[in-house]
Each structure stands twice: as C-alpha cells, then as structure tokens.
Enzyme design. Structure first.
Site, PDB file in Angstrom:
ATOM      1  N   LYS A 165      37.156  71.252  47.519  1.00 37.68           N
ATOM      2  CA  LYS A 165      36.034  71.263  46.589  1.00 37.68           C
ATOM      3  C   LYS A 165      35.467  69.860  46.424  1.00 37.68           C
ATOM      4  O   LYS A 165      35.932  68.910  47.057  1.00 37.68           O
ATOM      5  CB  LYS A 165      36.475  71.874  45.264  1.00 37.68           C
ATOM      6  CG  LYS A 165      36.913  73.341  45.416  1.00 37.68           C
ATOM      7  CD  LYS A 165      37.419  73.929  44.129  1.00 37.68           C
ATOM      8  CE  LYS A 165      36.311  74.149  43.130  1.00 37.68           C
ATOM      9  NZ  LYS A 165      35.361  75.191  43.544  1.00 37.68           N
ATOM     10  N   GLU A 199      33.605  73.365  50.020  1.00 38.01           N
ATOM     11  CA  GLU A 199      32.467  73.462  49.112  1.00 38.01           C
ATOM     12  C   GLU A 199      31.524  72.286  49.344  1.00 38.01           C
ATOM     13  O   GLU A 199      31.974  71.141  49.433  1.00 38.01           O
ATOM     14  CB  GLU A 199      32.960  73.445  47.670  1.00 38.01           C
ATOM     15  CG  GLU A 199      31.867  73.383  46.624  1.00 38.01           C
ATOM     16  CD  GLU A 199      32.427  73.126  45.241  1.00 38.01           C
ATOM     17  OE1 GLU A 199      32.826  74.109  44.590  1.00 38.01           O
ATOM     18  OE2 GLU A 199      32.483  71.954  44.813  1.00 38.01           O
ATOM     19  N   ASP A 220      27.342  75.463  46.705  1.00 39.84           N
ATOM     20  CA  ASP A 220      27.546  75.488  45.265  1.00 39.84           C
ATOM     21  C   ASP A 220      26.308  75.019  44.510  1.00 39.84           C
ATOM     22  O   ASP A 220      25.798  73.915  44.734  1.00 39.84           O
ATOM     23  CB  ASP A 220      28.733  74.592  44.897  1.00 39.84           C
ATOM     24  CG  ASP A 220      29.102  74.710  43.435  1.00 39.84           C
ATOM     25  OD1 ASP A 220      29.213  75.844  42.945  1.00 39.84           O
ATOM     26  OD2 ASP A 220      29.286  73.664  42.792  1.00 39.84           O
TER      27      ASP A 220
END
Length: 286
Positions: A165, A199, A220
């Site tokens: 992430k 991400e 995202d």
C-alpha cells in the site's frame, strides 16, 4: 461457508460477556421447568446471513434448545417473513436471545448492503469485494455475510497475500529503492500461488508496478476519468481493482470504467444492523 470452529468461539465469548455469572433475571424470575417458543421475524426487507450463528447461540446456551430454520443464508426476505423458530427451556432461550439477535442483525445488515451494491453493478464485469475493515474478532462472520450478499472476499489476513500500500511504497522511496526492482525481489521470496497486489494513487506509478510483476493493481481514490485511463494502460496485464469512498450512488459509474474489482470497506464498517425481532411466548408448564 462458516464452520463450527469459526462460529462457536465467537458465540461462546459473546454469551460469556453478556452473562458472565449467569442470567440473574431468568434465574430468579422464571421457573426452571418453563419452556419458551419464539419466532425470528423480519421487520424490514433484506438478505439473510448468520442463520447458523443464530442457532449456535441457543445451542451453546443449552443443548436442549432447538432452532428450525425457515430461510437460508443468502435468501432475500420481506418484512413480516418468519426466518427461524426457536423452542426450548425458557431460561436458555432468554439468555441467548440478545446475542443471537445482535449477530444475525449485524450479519444480515452486511449481506443486505452487499446485495444492493452487487445489484447496482449488474451487467458489468466488476465484482464487489470487502476489505480488512472488519470488527475485530468478527471477521469470519462479517466476511461470510458479504458472500451471502453476492460479494467476494479480499485477502482474509496479512498472512494471505502481498499487498503493498501507499505507506509501504513511501518506505521504499525513503530508502531510495527502485519500486519495480523491489517488487521483483519480493516475487522471488513468494510461492508461485501467492498473489502480489500493489496500490497506486497516480497514473504515473502504474508502469513501474507492472514492470515489477504485480498480479493486481489497486487504483485508489482515482477519478472516473483516471480509472478508465488506468484500465487502458494496464490493458489486461493485471487485475484492476478500484477502491476509495465507494458508495451505492457511485459504484455503477466506477464499474463502467472497466475495472475488474471494486473494494468497499463500508460493506463491513458502515452497514447498519437489520431490524429483526424475536417474539416469544412462555409456557410455565404444569
């Protein structure tokens, strides 16, 4: 589907929390031989989830209690429908009532919210999935509820897949590491069945992520325009997941950009409990 090994520890803990030294009201007020019969009735329309969890609360309170299901997990129901019937010792039925209702209301609320979102993207190629934004200790139950509503599950835990992430990428950048090379190195440490997801929050990150061998690219908080551009840039080389402030009002437009998966934490962290009632009559016996 849920297993007894997943259900019983959660329900046992909930019963112990609610009556750590027994149900004082039932023990001082109700005759030990009294029996009760009750119906789980829908007070609004929805999708059922947690039928076995509901039954487990009564079984664990007293094995003599019996629950007869009138609907199955995943079934849609209307207000007024009877979903289950309960019979057994009155003390046990009343002791388990609140725990049973809390869990089935919670799970059915999640299933209903999921079904609405799944129905909203019908006809597109997008699938609706949950996230790890679940209630601690209830993840297995809440994710089962998502499946009952027609959704699918993301990774169950941090141990199931690699998911890099924004904060992971920030650490790599801070260390001066090349993203594509770092991902390739990570891949060498994984088994061949383990998924690698990354991400991104900008279009210009996508090429490095693909060069690193990502199986899934999460876009995202992208605008609709950038989502469509991201799908075109990835061009089938990875599964495309959209995330970030997904609502029932926006999910259709997100799906129409061509993404493969839409993840929504709101399915579990913001779903309201469905209004279900347990109405009973008590027979004091002879």
């Amino acid at each position: 589907m849920l297993t007894t090994a997943q259900i019983d520890p959660v329900v046992t803990a909930a019963l112990a929390e609610d009556a750590p030294w027994g149900d004082l009201t039932g023990e001082v007020l109700l005759p030990a031989h009294a029996t009760a019969a009750a119906r789980l009735t829908a007070r609004e329309a929805g999708v059922l989830a947690g039928a076995e969890v509901f039954a487990a609360a009564f079984r664990l309170a007293d094995p003599a209690a019996q629950v007869t299901a009138r609907a199955a997990d995943g079934d849609r129901f209307a207000a007024g429908d009877v979903l289950a019937e309960v019979t057994g010792p009155a003390r046990a039925v009343l002791r388990a009532e609140r725990v049973a209702l809390n869990l089935v209301q919670r799970m059915s609320g999640i299933a209903t919210a999921t079904r609405r979102m799944v129905d909203a993207v019908e006809g597109t190629s997008a699938r609706i999935t949950d996230t790890r934004k679940t209630t601690p200790g209830l993840r297995a139950l809440e994710r089962h509820a998502v499946r009952c509503g027609g959704g699918v599950n993301h990774r169950f835990s941090l141990s199931d897949a690699v998911m890099a992430k924004d904060n992971h990428l920030a650490v790599l950048a801070q260390q001066g590491l090349d993203l594509a090379e770092a991902l390739r190195t990570a891949r060498t440490r994984l088994g061949h069945t383990t998924v690698l997801e990354v991400e991104v929050d900008r279009l210009d990150q996508i090429d490095a992520v693909l060069a690193g061998g990502a199986d899934v690219v999460m876009l995202d908080n992208f605008s609709l325009e950038d989502l469509a551009a991201g799908v075109r840039r990835i061009d089938g080389r990875a599964v495309v997941e959209a995330s970030g402030t997904v609502t029932l009002d926006t999910v259709r437009a997100i799906a129409e950009t061509g993404v493969d998966v839409i993840s929504s934490g709101a399915l579990t962290h913001s779903a309201r409990h469905l209004d279900l009632g347990l109405d009973m009559t008590v027979d004091a016996g002879a």
